[in-house]
Design a protein around this motif. Structure first.
Motif, PDB file in Angstrom:
ATOM      1  N   ILE A  33      36.721  41.370  47.721  1.00 15.29           N
ATOM      2  CA  ILE A  33      36.602  41.078  46.308  1.00 15.29           C
ATOM      3  C   ILE A  33      35.134  41.504  46.271  1.00 15.29           C
ATOM      4  CG2 ILE A  33      36.571  39.347  44.341  1.00 15.29           C
ATOM      5  CD1 ILE A  33      38.513  37.461  45.988  1.00 15.29           C
ATOM      6  N   LYS A  34      34.791  42.516  44.953  1.00 17.52           N
ATOM      7  CA  LYS A  34      33.573  42.944  45.090  1.00 17.52           C
ATOM      8  C   LYS A  34      33.422  42.823  43.340  1.00 17.52           C
ATOM      9  CE  LYS A  34      33.235  46.634  47.858  1.00 17.52           C
ATOM     10  NZ  LYS A  34      34.120  47.792  47.847  1.00 17.52           N
ATOM     11  N   SER A  35      32.114  42.313  42.923  1.00 14.99           N
ATOM     12  CA  SER A  35      31.691  42.498  41.650  1.00 14.99           C
ATOM     13  C   SER A  35      31.065  43.943  41.431  1.00 14.99           C
ATOM     14  CB  SER A  35      30.509  41.184  41.347  1.00 14.99           C
ATOM     15  OG  SER A  35      31.183  40.007  41.079  1.00 14.99           O
ATOM     16  N   ILE A  36      31.657  44.542  40.492  1.00 14.08           N
ATOM     17  CA  ILE A  36      31.102  45.748  40.190  1.00 14.08           C
ATOM     18  C   ILE A  36      30.313  45.913  38.866  1.00 14.08           C
ATOM     19  CG2 ILE A  36      32.495  47.327  41.524  1.00 14.08           C
ATOM     20  CD1 ILE A  36      34.041  47.983  39.139  1.00 14.08           C
ATOM     21  N   SER A  37      30.371  44.665  37.930  1.00 14.92           N
ATOM     22  CA  SER A  37      29.508  44.521  36.800  1.00 14.92           C
ATOM     23  C   SER A  37      29.681  43.016  36.559  1.00 14.92           C
ATOM     24  CB  SER A  37      30.326  45.346  35.612  1.00 14.92           C
ATOM     25  OG  SER A  37      31.136  44.738  34.751  1.00 14.92           O
ATOM     26  N   LEU A  42      36.279  44.136  41.455  1.00 18.22           N
ATOM     27  CA  LEU A  42      37.187  45.139  42.205  1.00 18.22           C
ATOM     28  C   LEU A  42      37.955  44.006  43.196  1.00 18.22           C
ATOM     29  CD1 LEU A  42      37.710  47.992  41.954  1.00 18.22           C
ATOM     30  CD2 LEU A  42      35.904  48.406  43.585  1.00 18.22           C
ATOM     31  N   PHE A  43      39.304  44.026  43.175  1.00 18.03           N
ATOM     32  CA  PHE A  43      40.202  43.492  44.267  1.00 18.03           C
ATOM     33  C   PHE A  43      40.768  44.283  45.091  1.00 18.03           C
ATOM     34  CE2 PHE A  43      39.525  40.612  40.477  1.00 18.03           C
ATOM     35  CZ  PHE A  43      39.361  39.266  40.958  1.00 18.03           C
ATOM     36  N   THR A  44      40.881  44.008  46.445  1.00 16.65           N
ATOM     37  CA  THR A  44      41.645  44.957  47.156  1.00 16.65           C
ATOM     38  C   THR A  44      42.652  44.122  47.848  1.00 16.65           C
ATOM     39  OG1 THR A  44      39.439  46.175  47.909  1.00 16.65           O
ATOM     40  CG2 THR A  44      41.865  46.540  49.148  1.00 16.65           C
ATOM     41  N   ILE A  45      43.895  44.446  47.616  1.00 15.87           N
ATOM     42  CA  ILE A  45      45.164  43.632  48.143  1.00 15.87           C
ATOM     43  C   ILE A  45      45.998  44.573  49.030  1.00 15.87           C
ATOM     44  CG2 ILE A  45      47.512  42.532  47.132  1.00 15.87           C
ATOM     45  CD1 ILE A  45      45.787  41.743  44.570  1.00 15.87           C
ATOM     46  N   LYS A  93      37.190  40.404  33.556  1.00 20.59           N
ATOM     47  CA  LYS A  93      37.409  38.911  32.880  1.00 20.59           C
ATOM     48  C   LYS A  93      37.628  38.724  31.382  1.00 20.59           C
ATOM     49  CE  LYS A  93      35.220  34.408  33.878  1.00 20.59           C
ATOM     50  NZ  LYS A  93      34.253  33.795  34.624  1.00 20.59           N
ATOM     51  N   ILE A  94      38.420  38.313  31.069  1.00 19.37           N
ATOM     52  CA  ILE A  94      38.715  37.977  29.399  1.00 19.37           C
ATOM     53  C   ILE A  94      38.273  36.698  29.418  1.00 19.37           C
ATOM     54  CG2 ILE A  94      40.365  37.961  27.535  1.00 19.37           C
ATOM     55  CD1 ILE A  94      40.237  40.735  28.371  1.00 19.37           C
ATOM     56  N   THR A  95      37.196  36.040  28.564  1.00 23.31           N
ATOM     57  CA  THR A  95      36.819  34.717  28.221  1.00 23.31           C
ATOM     58  C   THR A  95      38.121  33.639  28.316  1.00 23.31           C
ATOM     59  OG1 THR A  95      35.156  35.754  27.148  1.00 23.31           O
ATOM     60  CG2 THR A  95      35.132  33.448  27.192  1.00 23.31           C
ATOM     61  N   LEU A 170      30.916  51.591  34.171  1.00 23.39           N
ATOM     62  CA  LEU A 170      31.893  51.099  35.600  1.00 23.39           C
ATOM     63  C   LEU A 170      31.701  52.400  36.457  1.00 23.39           C
ATOM     64  CD1 LEU A 170      34.822  49.032  34.247  1.00 23.39           C
ATOM     65  CD2 LEU A 170      32.663  48.185  35.154  1.00 23.39           C
ATOM     66  N   PHE A 171      31.696  52.239  37.816  1.00 17.96           N
ATOM     67  CA  PHE A 171      31.880  53.521  38.765  1.00 17.96           C
ATOM     68  C   PHE A 171      30.908  54.773  38.268  1.00 17.96           C
ATOM     69  CE2 PHE A 171      35.988  51.622  38.122  1.00 17.96           C
ATOM     70  CZ  PHE A 171      36.109  51.257  39.633  1.00 17.96           C
TER      71      PHE A 171
END
Ligand SMILES: Cc1cc2nc3c(=O)[nH]c(=O)nc-3n(C[C@H](O)[C@H](O)[C@H](O)COP(=O)(O)OP(=O)(O)OC[C@H]3O[C@@H](n4cnc5c(N)ncnc54)[C@H](O)[C@@H]3O)c2cc1C
Length: 258
Positions: A33-37, A42-45, A93-95, A170-171
């Motif tokens: 799990i990485k915060s990119i903003s 970004l979740f890797t599954i 993330k939607i509030t 992003l990116f």
């Protein structure tokens, strides 16, 4: 192995019809799990068996509460490879969002959840061998990132990307590097809420002028248009494309929100 459980039950708003093909749910393990903003992680599954995936396809993620309440949402897949058992999902993330808020706040590495996919034939970006103009609003960039990672850039590709500000661009590095590296790739970014002191680039919403200028660069080349983002964004851009003379059958859309 237990599947991940939601703590707060709510109403199931998922009304999405997926595909007639019977897709089975399988266990996915969160491996990164990485915060990119500020808004996007970004979740890797990882699943046990690999899947063949195409850019533009998505997976459904299902959360189940102890009471049996189920919530399921779709997320576009990002990867470096077309055949893998590790799938990345860039999730905003939607509030008040039932699922995205849960994933952002509660999900941790090594937990399991149920996923199924890949799903989606219509927005499959590999279905076209032609030149493309990609138009993304905010988190709608995710399917395009996967597409851009595996291209050889033989055909002309333009990406028009509207984000709020530098932080939500992003990116950024990845896109700017590709823009430098490939002469067949054009990156057009507009930041609609960035400070004018620090951003000297485009700052309006994507308008007919921006579209026409990009379309002009594809003049005489058979081009398919892919538009992805929230519903208002997608409706707005596709009507603008029609107004500037693009045939509706050359426009493919993916709506991420209401
Ligand atoms: C094919 C497909 C692919 C998708 N891929 C991605 C992806 O890669 N990344 C990603 O983050 N999302 C993606 N989505 C959107 C995702 O499926 C969820 O709809 C989103 O995460 C919101 O779910 P939620 O449960 O958090 O919010 P909900 O509980 O469903 O909604 C809470 C409130 O927020 C509003 N809302 C819902 N979605 C949005 C939105 N996008 N923008 C603004 N308001 C909204 C709702 O109207 C409601 O008022 C995709 C959707 C589809 C159909």
């Amino acid at each position: 192995m237990a599947t991940i459980c939601m703590v707060t039950p709510g109403k199931n708003k998922d009304t999405r019809v997926t595909e007639s093909r019977k897709l089975l749910w399988e266990l996915g393990k969160v491996i990164d799990i990485k915060s990119i903003s500020p808004k996007v992680k970004l979740f890797t599954i990882e699943t046990k068996k690999p899947h063949r995936i195409e850019p533009g396809q998505h997976f459904d993620i299902k959360l189940t509460s102890d009471s049996g309440y189920v919530a399921q949402r779709s997320y576009s897949v990002i990867s470096d490879s077309n055949y893998t058992n590790q799938f990345e999902f860039g999730i905003s993330k939607i509030t008040d969002g039932e699922v995205s808020k849960y994933l952002h706040e509660k999900l941790s590495i090594s937990q399991n959840l149920l996923i199924r996919g890949p799903i989606g034939k219509y927005f499959n970006l590999n279905k076209t061998t032609e030149s493309v103009i990609l138009i993304a609003g905010g988190i709608g960039i995710t399917p395009f990132i996967f597409y851009l990672r595996q291209k050889n850039y033989k055909n002309k590709i333009s990406l028009i990307y509207s984000a709020k500000n530098q932080e939500e661009f992003l990116f950024k590095k990845e896109l700017e590097n590709k823009n430098k590296l490939y002469k067949n790739f054009s990156l057009i970014v507009t930041l609609t809420k960035e400070n004018k002191e620090t951003w000297k680039g485009l700052d309006s919403r994507i308008n007919s002028k921006i579209l026409k200028k990009t379309i002009k660069n594809h003049l005489g080349i058979k081009t398919t248009y892919f538009v992805c983002g929230g519903s208002n964004f997608v409706e707005n851009i596709s009507s603008k494309l029609i107004r500037v003379g693009i045939e509706y059958q050359d426009i493919k859309i993916e709506r991420f929100g209401p």
